[in-house]
Design a protein around this motif. Structure first.
Motif, PDB file in Angstrom:
ATOM      1  N   LYS A   1      20.024 -77.850  89.950  1.00 15.10           N
ATOM      2  CA  LYS A   1      20.316 -77.835  91.380  1.00 15.10           C
ATOM      3  C   LYS A   1      19.439 -78.882  92.065  1.00 15.10           C
ATOM      4  O   LYS A   1      18.252 -79.020  91.741  1.00 15.10           O
ATOM      5  N   THR A   2      20.015 -79.619  92.983  1.00 14.26           N
ATOM      6  CA  THR A   2      19.262 -80.631  93.715  1.00 14.26           C
ATOM      7  C   THR A   2      18.078 -79.984  94.423  1.00 14.26           C
ATOM      8  O   THR A   2      18.210 -78.933  95.046  1.00 14.26           O
ATOM      9  N   GLY A   3      16.928 -80.609  94.310  1.00 17.17           N
ATOM     10  CA  GLY A   3      15.739 -80.109  94.983  1.00 17.17           C
ATOM     11  C   GLY A   3      14.849 -79.263  94.099  1.00 17.17           C
ATOM     12  O   GLY A   3      13.656 -79.138  94.353  1.00 17.17           O
ATOM     13  N   GLY A   4      15.406 -78.669  93.062  1.00 14.03           N
ATOM     14  CA  GLY A   4      14.608 -77.870  92.135  1.00 14.03           C
ATOM     15  C   GLY A   4      14.023 -76.620  92.762  1.00 14.03           C
ATOM     16  O   GLY A   4      14.395 -76.204  93.858  1.00 14.03           O
ATOM     17  N   ALA A   5      13.079 -76.017  92.062  1.00 11.86           N
ATOM     18  CA  ALA A   5      12.390 -74.816  92.532  1.00 11.86           C
ATOM     19  C   ALA A   5      10.957 -75.203  92.880  1.00 11.86           C
ATOM     20  O   ALA A   5      10.393 -76.134  92.301  1.00 11.86           O
ATOM     21  N   ASP A   6      10.356 -74.490  93.810  1.00  7.66           N
ATOM     22  CA  ASP A   6       8.992 -74.797  94.241  1.00  7.66           C
ATOM     23  C   ASP A   6       7.952 -74.490  93.171  1.00  7.66           C
ATOM     24  O   ASP A   6       6.878 -75.073  93.166  1.00  7.66           O
ATOM     25  N   SER A   7       8.269 -73.569  92.278  1.00 10.00           N
ATOM     26  CA  SER A   7       7.333 -73.235  91.205  1.00 10.00           C
ATOM     27  C   SER A   7       8.118 -72.690  90.019  1.00 10.00           C
ATOM     28  O   SER A   7       9.287 -72.319  90.148  1.00 10.00           O
ATOM     29  N   ALA A   8       7.437 -72.624  88.859  1.00  9.39           N
ATOM     30  CA  ALA A   8       8.080 -72.070  87.671  1.00  9.39           C
ATOM     31  C   ALA A   8       8.450 -70.615  87.905  1.00  9.39           C
ATOM     32  O   ALA A   8       9.495 -70.143  87.445  1.00  9.39           O
ATOM     33  N   ARG A   9       7.619 -69.882  88.626  1.00 13.44           N
ATOM     34  CA  ARG A   9       7.871 -68.471  88.906  1.00 13.44           C
ATOM     35  C   ARG A   9       9.124 -68.288  89.777  1.00 13.44           C
ATOM     36  O   ARG A   9       9.866 -67.330  89.613  1.00 13.44           O
ATOM     37  N   GLU A  10       9.360 -69.241  90.684  1.00  9.83           N
ATOM     38  CA  GLU A  10      10.510 -69.139  91.594  1.00  9.83           C
ATOM     39  C   GLU A  10      11.805 -69.692  90.983  1.00  9.83           C
ATOM     40  O   GLU A  10      12.874 -69.531  91.563  1.00  9.83           O
ATOM     41  N   PHE A  11      11.686 -70.354  89.839  1.00  6.59           N
ATOM     42  CA  PHE A  11      12.869 -70.908  89.188  1.00  6.59           C
ATOM     43  C   PHE A  11      13.758 -69.779  88.712  1.00  6.59           C
ATOM     44  O   PHE A  11      13.323 -68.882  88.005  1.00  6.59           O
ATOM     45  N   ASN A  12      15.026 -69.792  89.114  1.00  4.97           N
ATOM     46  CA  ASN A  12      15.999 -68.787  88.728  1.00  4.97           C
ATOM     47  C   ASN A  12      17.104 -69.504  87.946  1.00  4.97           C
ATOM     48  O   ASN A  12      17.774 -70.378  88.486  1.00  4.97           O
ATOM     49  N   VAL A  13      17.279 -69.135  86.694  1.00 12.32           N
ATOM     50  CA  VAL A  13      18.245 -69.811  85.829  1.00 12.32           C
ATOM     51  C   VAL A  13      19.648 -69.780  86.434  1.00 12.32           C
ATOM     52  O   VAL A  13      20.361 -70.793  86.448  1.00 12.32           O
ATOM     53  N   THR A  14      20.042 -68.643  86.969  1.00 18.98           N
ATOM     54  CA  THR A  14      21.390 -68.517  87.527  1.00 18.98           C
ATOM     55  C   THR A  14      21.583 -69.421  88.733  1.00 18.98           C
ATOM     56  O   THR A  14      22.639 -70.032  88.891  1.00 18.98           O
ATOM     57  N   GLU A  15      20.578 -69.535  89.578  1.00 21.44           N
ATOM     58  CA  GLU A  15      20.710 -70.346  90.789  1.00 21.44           C
ATOM     59  C   GLU A  15      20.351 -71.812  90.579  1.00 21.44           C
ATOM     60  O   GLU A  15      20.960 -72.691  91.188  1.00 21.44           O
ATOM     61  N   ASN A  16      19.353 -72.107  89.771  1.00 23.69           N
ATOM     62  CA  ASN A  16      18.863 -73.468  89.653  1.00 23.69           C
ATOM     63  C   ASN A  16      19.565 -74.307  88.587  1.00 23.69           C
ATOM     64  O   ASN A  16      19.536 -75.527  88.656  1.00 23.69           O
ATOM     65  N   VAL A  17      20.183 -73.671  87.601  1.00 20.63           N
ATOM     66  CA  VAL A  17      20.934 -74.428  86.595  1.00 20.63           C
ATOM     67  C   VAL A  17      22.385 -74.467  87.051  1.00 20.63           C
ATOM     68  O   VAL A  17      23.061 -73.446  87.116  1.00 20.63           O
ATOM     69  N   VAL A  18      22.842 -75.686  87.369  1.00 19.06           N
ATOM     70  CA  VAL A  18      24.203 -75.870  87.868  1.00 19.06           C
ATOM     71  C   VAL A  18      25.203 -75.899  86.722  1.00 19.06           C
ATOM     72  O   VAL A  18      26.300 -75.367  86.814  1.00 19.06           O
ATOM     73  N   GLY A  19      24.821 -76.525  85.596  1.00 15.41           N
ATOM     74  CA  GLY A  19      25.748 -76.635  84.479  1.00 15.41           C
ATOM     75  C   GLY A  19      25.055 -77.118  83.224  1.00 15.41           C
ATOM     76  O   GLY A  19      23.920 -77.586  83.251  1.00 15.41           O
TER      77      GLY A  19
END
Length: 163
Positions: A86-104
């Motif tokens: 996903k454009t912009g990424g996550a602010d931290s590894a803890r906030e990274f959500n595979v379902t939301e941040n991985v587009v494809g």
């Protein structure tokens, strides 16, 4: 290989109004057609055997790619899985959500082989017979209140001189 000549319609581009080639795509060859070609071009295997092997190979490739492992097809190239984030990424590894941040998940093909055997790259041009076939222009139509451009293909009669 037939080429369409398409104008650059981007008014902000330095190449606005210039023509560029793109491959004139036709119906892709399906698995049966490919297997029939293999059968009729010097192999002792029948179409059904070739098709069975290719089908099993396809299933294995999907299995390994979906596990994150690349597949090297000797003298052809390597298929590797890649991630679209996903454009912009996550602010931290803890906030990274595979379902939301991985587009494809995409499959990338990296060609391989000796210079004379490569199936892509600039060397491929030497293996092709290129022919201008259509000039493509665009006609704007309005349907249901929406405007859309449809391609208009005009055959090109003259050809480039042969070297």
């Amino acid at each position: 290989m037939e080429l369409d000549l398409v104008p650059n319609n981007n008014e902000k581009s330095d190449s606005f109004g210039k023509f560029f080639a793109r491959i004139h795509h036709t119906e892709p060859l399906n698995l049966r057609g490919l297997c029939e070609y293999i059968e009729s071009n010097g192999t002792p295997f029948t179409r059904d055997i070739v098709e069975g092997v290719v089908t099993r190979m396809r299933n294995a490739i999907v299995f390994f790619l979906s596990s994150g492992r690349g597949i090297k097809l000797d003298s052809l190239g390597t298929l590797v899985p890649t991630i679209e984030n996903k454009t912009g990424g996550a602010d931290s590894a803890r906030e990274f959500n595979v379902t939301e941040n991985v587009v494809g998940v995409h499959i990338r093909f990296i060609p391989e082989g000796e210079e004379l055997d490569r199936i892509t790259s600039r060397q491929m041009k030497e293996k092709c017979t290129l022919r201008k076939t259509y000039e493509v222009s665009f006609k704007t139509i309005t349907h249901g209140g929406k405007s859309m451009q449809i391609p208009v293909f005009t055959p090109i009669i003259e050809q480039d001189p042969q070297p």
